[in-house]
Design a protein around this motif. Sequence first.
Motif, PDB file in Angstrom:
ATOM      1  N   TYR A   1     -14.403 -21.946 -39.847  1.00  0.00           N
ATOM      2  CA  TYR A   1     -13.748 -22.238 -38.752  1.00  0.00           C
ATOM      3  C   TYR A   1     -14.489 -21.192 -37.405  1.00  0.00           C
ATOM      4  CZ  TYR A   1     -10.143 -23.166 -41.812  1.00  0.00           C
ATOM      5  OH  TYR A   1      -9.613 -24.171 -42.936  1.00  0.00           O
ATOM      6  N   GLY A   2     -15.507 -20.731 -38.056  1.00  0.00           N
ATOM      7  CA  GLY A   2     -16.306 -19.732 -36.894  1.00  0.00           C
ATOM      8  C   GLY A   2     -17.530 -19.617 -37.646  1.00  0.00           C
ATOM      9  N   SER A   3     -18.437 -19.019 -36.405  1.00  0.00           N
ATOM     10  CA  SER A   3     -19.923 -19.281 -36.825  1.00  0.00           C
ATOM     11  C   SER A   3     -20.445 -18.114 -35.545  1.00  0.00           C
ATOM     12  CB  SER A   3     -20.586 -20.939 -36.266  1.00  0.00           C
ATOM     13  OG  SER A   3     -19.811 -22.018 -37.157  1.00  0.00           O
ATOM     14  N   ILE A   4     -21.335 -17.149 -36.305  1.00  0.00           N
ATOM     15  CA  ILE A   4     -21.609 -16.436 -35.552  1.00  0.00           C
ATOM     16  C   ILE A   4     -23.006 -15.850 -36.329  1.00  0.00           C
ATOM     17  CG2 ILE A   4     -21.483 -13.373 -35.522  1.00  0.00           C
ATOM     18  CD1 ILE A   4     -18.895 -13.558 -35.045  1.00  0.00           C
ATOM     19  N   PRO A   5     -24.115 -16.277 -35.170  1.00  0.00           N
ATOM     20  CA  PRO A   5     -25.341 -16.204 -36.188  1.00  0.00           C
ATOM     21  C   PRO A   5     -26.057 -14.892 -36.221  1.00  0.00           C
ATOM     22  CG  PRO A   5     -25.471 -17.463 -33.295  1.00  0.00           C
ATOM     23  CD  PRO A   5     -24.022 -17.758 -33.962  1.00  0.00           C
ATOM     24  N   LEU A   6     -25.502 -14.190 -36.557  1.00  0.00           N
ATOM     25  CA  LEU A   6     -25.731 -12.694 -36.796  1.00  0.00           C
ATOM     26  C   LEU A   6     -26.301 -12.145 -38.681  1.00  0.00           C
ATOM     27  CD1 LEU A   6     -26.114  -9.443 -35.298  1.00  0.00           C
ATOM     28  CD2 LEU A   6     -23.378  -9.246 -36.265  1.00  0.00           C
ATOM     29  N   MET A   7     -26.822 -11.556 -38.710  1.00  0.00           N
ATOM     30  CA  MET A   7     -27.259 -11.043 -39.472  1.00  0.00           C
ATOM     31  C   MET A   7     -27.940  -9.594 -39.995  1.00  0.00           C
ATOM     32  SD  MET A   7     -30.231 -13.558 -42.859  1.00  0.00           S
ATOM     33  CE  MET A   7     -28.864 -14.593 -43.044  1.00  0.00           C
ATOM     34  N   HIS A   8     -27.480  -9.091 -40.374  1.00  0.00           N
ATOM     35  CA  HIS A   8     -27.602  -7.302 -41.191  1.00  0.00           C
ATOM     36  C   HIS A   8     -28.378  -7.851 -42.158  1.00  0.00           C
ATOM     37  CE1 HIS A   8     -25.133  -5.044 -38.818  1.00  0.00           C
ATOM     38  NE2 HIS A   8     -25.075  -5.935 -38.151  1.00  0.00           N
ATOM     39  N   ALA A   9     -29.381  -6.464 -42.433  1.00  0.00           N
ATOM     40  CA  ALA A   9     -30.590  -7.124 -43.673  1.00  0.00           C
ATOM     41  C   ALA A   9     -30.527  -5.175 -43.964  1.00  0.00           C
ATOM     42  CB  ALA A   9     -31.776  -7.313 -43.017  1.00  0.00           C
ATOM     43  N   HIS A  10     -30.299  -4.938 -45.026  1.00  0.00           N
ATOM     44  CA  HIS A  10     -30.002  -3.441 -45.197  1.00  0.00           C
ATOM     45  C   HIS A  10     -31.188  -2.870 -46.418  1.00  0.00           C
ATOM     46  CE1 HIS A  10     -27.755   0.188 -45.271  1.00  0.00           C
ATOM     47  NE2 HIS A  10     -27.769   0.247 -46.813  1.00  0.00           N
ATOM     48  N   SER A  11     -31.333  -1.907 -46.000  1.00  0.00           N
ATOM     49  CA  SER A  11     -31.858  -0.993 -47.886  1.00  0.00           C
ATOM     50  C   SER A  11     -31.764   0.622 -47.725  1.00  0.00           C
ATOM     51  CB  SER A  11     -33.344  -1.419 -47.568  1.00  0.00           C
ATOM     52  OG  SER A  11     -34.189  -0.314 -46.186  1.00  0.00           O
ATOM     53  N   ALA A  12     -31.972   1.106 -48.554  1.00  0.00           N
ATOM     54  CA  ALA A  12     -31.885   3.050 -48.204  1.00  0.00           C
ATOM     55  C   ALA A  12     -32.562   3.503 -47.243  1.00  0.00           C
ATOM     56  CB  ALA A  12     -32.090   3.391 -49.553  1.00  0.00           C
ATOM     57  N   GLU A  13     -33.915   2.581 -46.687  1.00  0.00           N
ATOM     58  CA  GLU A  13     -33.787   2.876 -45.640  1.00  0.00           C
ATOM     59  C   GLU A  13     -33.933   3.133 -44.591  1.00  0.00           C
ATOM     60  OE1 GLU A  13     -36.029   1.410 -48.615  1.00  0.00           O
ATOM     61  OE2 GLU A  13     -36.297   3.649 -49.562  1.00  0.00           O
TER      62      GLU A  13
ATOM     63  N   VAL B   1     -29.126  -8.821 -47.345  1.00  0.00           N
ATOM     64  CA  VAL B   1     -28.930  -8.889 -46.046  1.00  0.00           C
ATOM     65  C   VAL B   1     -26.900  -9.650 -45.996  1.00  0.00           C
ATOM     66  CG1 VAL B   1     -30.603 -10.068 -45.046  1.00  0.00           C
ATOM     67  CG2 VAL B   1     -28.987 -11.446 -46.497  1.00  0.00           C
ATOM     68  N   TYR B   2     -26.076  -9.913 -44.527  1.00  0.00           N
ATOM     69  CA  TYR B   2     -24.712  -9.415 -44.594  1.00  0.00           C
ATOM     70  C   TYR B   2     -24.401 -10.496 -43.452  1.00  0.00           C
ATOM     71  CZ  TYR B   2     -25.050  -5.218 -47.679  1.00  0.00           C
ATOM     72  OH  TYR B   2     -25.134  -4.790 -48.519  1.00  0.00           O
ATOM     73  N   GLY B   3     -23.605 -11.007 -42.792  1.00  0.00           N
ATOM     74  CA  GLY B   3     -23.073 -11.647 -41.770  1.00  0.00           C
ATOM     75  C   GLY B   3     -23.454 -12.947 -41.954  1.00  0.00           C
ATOM     76  N   ILE B   4     -23.712 -13.416 -40.893  1.00  0.00           N
ATOM     77  CA  ILE B   4     -23.761 -15.207 -39.931  1.00  0.00           C
ATOM     78  C   ILE B   4     -21.908 -15.465 -40.880  1.00  0.00           C
ATOM     79  CG2 ILE B   4     -25.568 -15.341 -40.294  1.00  0.00           C
ATOM     80  CD1 ILE B   4     -25.761 -16.858 -42.972  1.00  0.00           C
ATOM     81  N   PRO B   5     -21.183 -14.701 -40.451  1.00  0.00           N
ATOM     82  CA  PRO B   5     -19.553 -16.111 -40.977  1.00  0.00           C
ATOM     83  C   PRO B   5     -20.131 -16.941 -39.924  1.00  0.00           C
ATOM     84  CG  PRO B   5     -19.340 -14.190 -39.198  1.00  0.00           C
ATOM     85  CD  PRO B   5     -20.912 -14.050 -39.651  1.00  0.00           C
ATOM     86  N   GLN B   6     -19.096 -17.906 -40.422  1.00  0.00           N
ATOM     87  CA  GLN B   6     -18.076 -17.425 -41.420  1.00  0.00           C
ATOM     88  C   GLN B   6     -18.271 -18.807 -43.110  1.00  0.00           C
ATOM     89  OE1 GLN B   6     -13.691 -18.983 -40.579  1.00  0.00           O
ATOM     90  NE2 GLN B   6     -13.035 -17.072 -41.312  1.00  0.00           N
ATOM     91  N   HIS B   7     -18.130 -17.537 -44.285  1.00  0.00           N
ATOM     92  CA  HIS B   7     -18.540 -18.471 -44.925  1.00  0.00           C
ATOM     93  C   HIS B   7     -17.729 -17.329 -46.212  1.00  0.00           C
ATOM     94  CE1 HIS B   7     -21.962 -19.560 -42.570  1.00  0.00           C
ATOM     95  NE2 HIS B   7     -22.075 -20.469 -43.349  1.00  0.00           N
ATOM     96  N   ALA B   8     -16.671 -18.681 -47.613  1.00  0.00           N
ATOM     97  CA  ALA B   8     -16.213 -17.786 -48.600  1.00  0.00           C
ATOM     98  C   ALA B   8     -17.258 -17.087 -49.554  1.00  0.00           C
ATOM     99  CB  ALA B   8     -14.850 -19.194 -48.855  1.00  0.00           C
TER     100      ALA B   8
END
Length: 968
Positions: free
Chosen positions: A297-309, A252-259
Amino acid sequence: MWSPSFVAALLLLLTPAAHTLKTGDWKTCSQSGFCRRGRALSARAQDAADVWKSPYSVIPSSVAVASNLASFTAAVKSSIYPEINFELDVRVHKDGVVRVRMDEVGGLRKRYDEAASWALVQEPEISRAIQWSVGKQEIKAKYGEKKDVEVTVEYNPLKVTLSRNGKEEVVLNGRGLLHMEHFRTKASGDDKPVEGSEGDAQAVMQTNPAAWFEGDTEDAWWEETFSSWTDSKPKGPESLSIDINFPRHGHVYGIPQHATSLSLPTTTGPSATFTDPYRLYNADVFEYLASSSMSLYGSIPLMHAHSAESTVAVFNAVGSETWIDIGRSNDRSTETHWVSESGILDVFILPGPTPEEVFAQYARLTGTPALPAHWSLAYHQCRWNYVSSDDVRGVQKRFDEEDIPVDVFWLDIEYAEEHKYFIWDKKTFPDPVEMTNDVDALERKMVVIIDPHLKRTSSYPVYQKASELAVLVKPKSGEGEYEGWCWSGSSSWIDGFNPASWEFWKGLFKTKSIDGQWSWTESTDAVHIWNDMNEPSVFNGPEITMPKDNVHYGGWEHRDVHNINGMLFTNMTYQAVAARSDPPKRPFVLTRSFYAGSQRFGAMWTGDNLGTWEHMTVNLKMALANGIGGMTFGGSDVGGFFGNPEPEMLVRWYAIGIFSPFFRAHAHIDTKRREPYLLDEPYKSILRDTIRLRYAMLPMWYTAFREATVTGIPILRPQYVVFPKDEAGFAIDDQFYVGASGLLVKPVTEKGATEASIYLAEDQVYYDYFAHYAHQGSVKGKYVTVPAALHQIPLLVRGGSIIPTRERHRRSSPLMKYDPFTLRVALDKVGSARGELYLDDGETYSHQDGEIVWREFTAETEKKSKVLRVSSKDLALEKPQEAVEGNALAHFDPANAYAKKIAHVRVEKIVLVGLGKQPKAVRVEGGKELDWDYAPGVSSGKEGQAGVLVVKDPAVTVVSDWTLVVEL
């Protein structure tokens, strides 16, 4: 009123320069009542897994399908509190996105339900082509070109599933963690959980279901204390918990902002990287940790989930503080748990199934990045602070003397008298308009900081007018003005949720006074804006921000809108800068705080980083994550905001900066001056060459931005986006592709490095951008080693790419607008290539009326005739509906005013890389033979030095159709 000496001491104590990060200034989950409650709910569910069942269910008889629309509503009940009513609203948009909303109805109070209205560009269109199938236990619908996508809503317990080809991809409430804490009356105590019974979970559930589900104590329902601050909670508990699981996606990717890493590490389970959930709560975290789940500093409640399919995503439209746990039961599935302090359930499920389609689906919801002014993609020079008008002039003079290009000079807070924004300190800036004109005379711009806190004094007309209009945030009483402390000392804050604040704010930026209204007359159209501290940052507030029980327009508490607040301030500023000139020019606005949809209003940066190798490394990962969240126009402070980086680190950071969409050097007031001309040799010359490379590539960057404004796809593309089926690349976040250009960048982030390892995911040739060495990839993927001495940037060009550049050295980018182009043609294994070039005036909105040049370049090798053809054609004529953001062009005129203006601009050189044999002749079709040089190399498909053909002055223009013929 506090004494001046006390105020000075307070500001000194609270100034970020005075100390390093104190993690105790910000809450952990265990210190946040609603997060504790959410995690405790998850723990009870796990402990009672055999008997756990969500108490929320749909009443089948209430299901009402909208006529001719793919939407339905239904009543929802909780078996724990049967007297509380909820309504479910599920709809499928025209593009296949599924929206799931649930709200309490008929309750004691209203929950905040306006987050989506600020994030969305418009109300999405509901599909009319989908039919719901209503059953006794569920309601479902199939859709998609192949009818392979299915959304199912099960009644008891309530569960929402998106499936593809019969396999679950996204599941809401699959683990039964949905809980919308209903409004209740504090005094009655009728529905307080009481201590649970002794015995097993099933016995507790039967004897006291409320305690079994909610817990057996009131945990921070009505009041909460953190450090010395007490948060009154007049509405009582209202948090929202929902589990969102991705059964077939291991990353899973996204939900910025985190270090942290691009592929988000886990926060639950025995091997969790972080012990706390990821927090979304916009915060002024100076000198933040280089690896943490802390909010920034920022908050975007968006999460990508990824697989080869496939790739899917969820956008959770909530504006309050939110904590997100991530766990993995195996390498192929991801479980997440989202807990928000307030708001309604408003989740958008983006079905993909490719990264490109997910980006497009999110862009249709929240908008694409605005096409920036061309100059804003060049080099920006900033520090806290350039101290006077003469200092600015002196810095500009030194850049010119050292022949280093720069487009923008910045002024931090010290330009303003007593930090009263818009008011120049005449002791140090006695001639602001003349200073700006001196910068503008060399085709450069200025950016000046405007923060949201207004100094509370009668000598400040901006504050006085805002107070008179009552457009300032109120304290918890709902009366008067909230008073806090920031750079201006005693301050109040603009309330962007108040409609009256917008026209007031826009009027401030007018460079001419209208009807006696105060405006910024000591400014010009060459001055653009930096919005900082807009989380908001409040030095004497809880967690260095505004108290949650402050009151905004409409009676909403700050807790309901905190993460949206910063976006509204930038939106207001963006509109104000656009409206100050007639005809309007594209504004440049930089923001530190952001939310979903902020990409529509300009650029962002990663805040108060440190000049360390660790921060340089994580800022690269953060840039990729910000792009996933839509904030593609981003970058970090080159060199680090805090500290004095050694020359080696500074050189490496500039090499990252030139491959960041937003390229700015910035430094703290206590750091040594580090403008590039101040370095000793060889560092100064390396930086000069590095910055010049950015300028040469500006055509490529501007072309990439055009695509982002139309499609929503990020400019910096992680490995998984370009190669979504290559599992070896899913976690790679130390290299990236720039747009569709074919450029593969591998920044050096380790001290003393002399070489770099780059992953190639395909059986394709990649060329060293500078040395033209050909690296051969593999169908299984492979790593190649490239030289990376301090003066070298690991930069490869993917075979099959054509990159337009401008190679003339100028001191600012507007001076390049009539310069000729060089085309770098990198042939793939079969001798073909493709690229694009997009141009417009770079400043106005005339591009939306079709005043553009959008060209496609192709290279094709005809094996039988032994001829290589490089051609240029008008792409805007072929695809007018895809030319500009908003798909605004109904038709396109190749002879538009802008095209005529640059009709004389020529292609001065064509460089063909990967030509395996010396040509017999080179000519433009229908013309005479041209001059050319050829350096021999290995044949196609071989590792080694590539053959390079350089065609000098082919006598073609950039706006015309032509074909270069190379006889082999």
